[in-house]
Structures are given as structure tokens and as C-alpha cells.
Design a protein around this motif. Structure first.
Motif, PDB file in Angstrom:
ATOM      1  N   ASP A  35       0.867  -1.348   0.110  1.00 35.05           N
ATOM      2  CA  ASP A  35       0.030  -0.002  -0.140  1.00 35.05           C
ATOM      3  C   ASP A  35       0.950   1.252  -0.113  1.00 35.05           C
ATOM      4  O   ASP A  35       0.453   2.355  -0.654  1.00 35.05           O
ATOM      5  N   ASP A  36       2.053   1.271   0.679  1.00 37.15           N
ATOM      6  CA  ASP A  36       2.805   2.444   0.686  1.00 37.15           C
ATOM      7  C   ASP A  36       3.179   2.822  -0.483  1.00 37.15           C
ATOM      8  O   ASP A  36       3.418   3.860  -0.966  1.00 37.15           O
ATOM      9  N   SER A  40       2.470   1.529  -3.502  1.00 36.78           N
ATOM     10  CA  SER A  40       1.040   2.047  -4.385  1.00 36.78           C
ATOM     11  C   SER A  40       0.801   3.470  -4.236  1.00 36.78           C
ATOM     12  O   SER A  40       0.412   4.146  -5.118  1.00 36.78           O
ATOM     13  N   ALA A  41       0.434   3.927  -2.829  1.00 38.21           N
ATOM     14  CA  ALA A  41       0.145   5.267  -2.650  1.00 38.21           C
ATOM     15  C   ALA A  41       1.144   6.425  -3.268  1.00 38.21           C
ATOM     16  O   ALA A  41       0.739   7.425  -3.778  1.00 38.21           O
ATOM     17  N   ALA A  70      -4.049   9.848  -2.681  1.00 38.87           N
ATOM     18  CA  ALA A  70      -3.574   8.501  -3.300  1.00 38.87           C
ATOM     19  C   ALA A  70      -3.727   7.618  -1.924  1.00 38.87           C
ATOM     20  O   ALA A  70      -4.223   6.508  -2.532  1.00 38.87           O
ATOM     21  N   LYS A  71      -3.613   7.935  -0.863  1.00 32.73           N
ATOM     22  CA  LYS A  71      -4.019   6.917   0.269  1.00 32.73           C
ATOM     23  C   LYS A  71      -5.174   6.670   0.129  1.00 32.73           C
ATOM     24  O   LYS A  71      -5.666   5.449   0.501  1.00 32.73           O
ATOM     25  N   ARG A  72      -6.035   7.681   0.011  1.00 34.41           N
ATOM     26  CA  ARG A  72      -7.545   7.419   0.128  1.00 34.41           C
ATOM     27  C   ARG A  72      -7.832   6.323  -1.083  1.00 34.41           C
ATOM     28  O   ARG A  72      -8.614   5.523  -0.861  1.00 34.41           O
ATOM     29  N   VAL A 126      -5.907   3.944  -2.490  1.00 39.96           N
ATOM     30  CA  VAL A 126      -5.501   2.762  -2.508  1.00 39.96           C
ATOM     31  C   VAL A 126      -6.192   1.970  -1.396  1.00 39.96           C
ATOM     32  O   VAL A 126      -6.527   0.904  -1.304  1.00 39.96           O
TER      33      VAL A 126
END
Length: 224
Positions: free
Chosen positions: A182-183, A185-186, A209-211, A213
Motif C-alpha cells: 500500500d505504501d 502504491s500510494a 492517493a492513500k484514500r 489505495v
């Protein structure tokens, strides 16, 4: 008997750069760049390794850029292999300011993945600026291994390096964005957003981006 003197311009500069006052050292570096002398190059490079003040280090780099590029590059390149992280970082910074594309070959994979984050950041920035036409994708494939690393400033530095490489590397980052970490990807999604809109701030891009992902991994809601 011939008297041997050590009162040379280089030695006088070395003494001045050891002054306890950062302001005095800054003035000494400024003077060395204002009135270049070949004997200063070794002294300036030497001081880059140990100078504790950021502004003085920046002035040391400026002073080096004022000297003969060929002589300066020859003196700086060995510092890339120094055991001192500051020496490696400052050498990369200096080479980027001199701007000789031929020195791009000296930026090794080890520097791109250096354990010291300041060295790695300097290597990313310098490599992106020196990459030869057609080499962008190869460099991007190396740099994706650094996605998700470090704090905000570190991640922003890498995103900016990708932005310098341009649209030809987007597919490499898109592949990373689809990964399971996830890190990573974000950071990849945020990088793509910044590449698409350079005016977008990194904080906003990484938050969105974190949202995205997080939602990607959320369970689907069944309709009643």
C-alpha cells in the motif's frame, strides 16, 4: 638554505575554513569562488566532507562551480566512493551544479539505493538530470524500488525525479501503483498525479492517493 613556506593560497583558505564562526567560513568560501585559484579545489572538496553548516556547504559547492570544470570534476568524483555520507551527498550535489552530462555514468546503482537518505535523494535528482535520451525507462525501473521509502521530503524528492524523467516512464510507475504494498502504491499514485499536474502539491496528492489505495482494498458493499 632555501626556506620552505606553507603560506600558500590553498593553505590560507584551509585555515579560514576551519574558523569556529560559520559566518567567517561562509565568507571564506565566497572569496574562494569570487577569485578562483586551482589550489583551492582540493581544499574546498576536503571541507565539503566535514562542514557542519548547510549554508556554508552550499557556498562551498558554488565556489567549486566557479573553478575549471574538468579539474573540479576530477577532484569530486572520488568522493562518490567516500565512507562519509556527507561527502557522497555533497559530491553529487556539486556534480549536479556543474552539469557535465558525462559524469552521469558515475552515479551507480549503489548510490541510487544508498542507505543514507540524503545521499539517495541527491543521487535521484542528479541521475534524473543527467540521464541520456532513451535511458529514462531504464532509470525509472531502478528508481521504482525506492517508492514508499522514508518521510514526506524523501518521497517528494523521488516524485520530482520521476517528473523530470517525463511521460515516457509513466507505464513503469503505473505498474508499481498496481502492486500489493500500500505504501508503494500510494506513492506511485501520487507521483502520477504530480506528473499529470505539476502544480498539484505533494501533500494533497499523497493524501488522495492513500484514500484511493485504501478504497481499493475495502470490501464491496452489497446492495440490499
Amino acid at each position: 638554505m632555501v626556506e620552505i613556506t606553507t603560506d600558500t593560497p590553498g593553505n590560507r583558505l584551509r585555515t579560514a575554513l576551519r574558523d569556529t564562526s560559520a559566518s567567517a567560513r561562509l565568507q571564506a568560501a565566497l572569496a574562494a569562488g569570487t577569485r578562483p585559484d586551482g589550489s583551492y579545489i582540493e581544499v574546498l572538496v576536503e571541507r565539503c566532507e566535514v562542514e557542519p553548516d548547510f549554508f556554508v556547504r552550499d557556498m562551498l559547492t558554488w565556489a567549486l562551480t566557479r573553478h575549471d570544470p574538468a579539474m573540479t570534476v576530477k577532484a569530486v568524483l572520488p568522493e562518490l566512493h567516500s565512507s562519509s555520507p556527507q561527502a557522497r551527498s555533497q559530491a553529487l550535489h556539486t556534480l549536479s551544479k556543474i552539469g557535465d552530462p558525462a559524469t552521469g555514468n558515475a552515479i551507480t546503482v549503489d548510490l541510487l539505493h544508498d542507505e543514507d537518505v540524503e545521499v539517495a535523494r541527491a543521487a535521484w535528482r542528479t541521475a534524473a538530470g543527467f540521464v541520456p535520451q532513451g535511458g529514462e525507462v531504464l532509470l525509472a525501473r531502478e528508481l521504482v524500488g525506492e517508492l514508499g521509502r522514508g518521510d514526506r521530503e524523501t518521497q517528494r524528492s523521488l516524485s520530482r525525479a520521476f517528473a523530470v524523467l517525463g511521460a515516457t516512464v509513466e507505464s513503469v510507475i503505473e505498474d508499481a501503483a498496481r502492486g500489493e504494498n500500500d505504501d508503494v502504491s500510494a506513492h506511485a499514485v501520487a507521483t502520477l498525479a504530480i506528473m499529470a499536474d505539476p502544480d498539484e502539491g505533494f501533500d494533497a496528492a499523497i493524501a488522495e492517493a492513500k484514500r484511493v489505495v485504501a478504497l481499493r482494498g475495502a470490501p464491496a458493499v452489497r446492495e440490499q
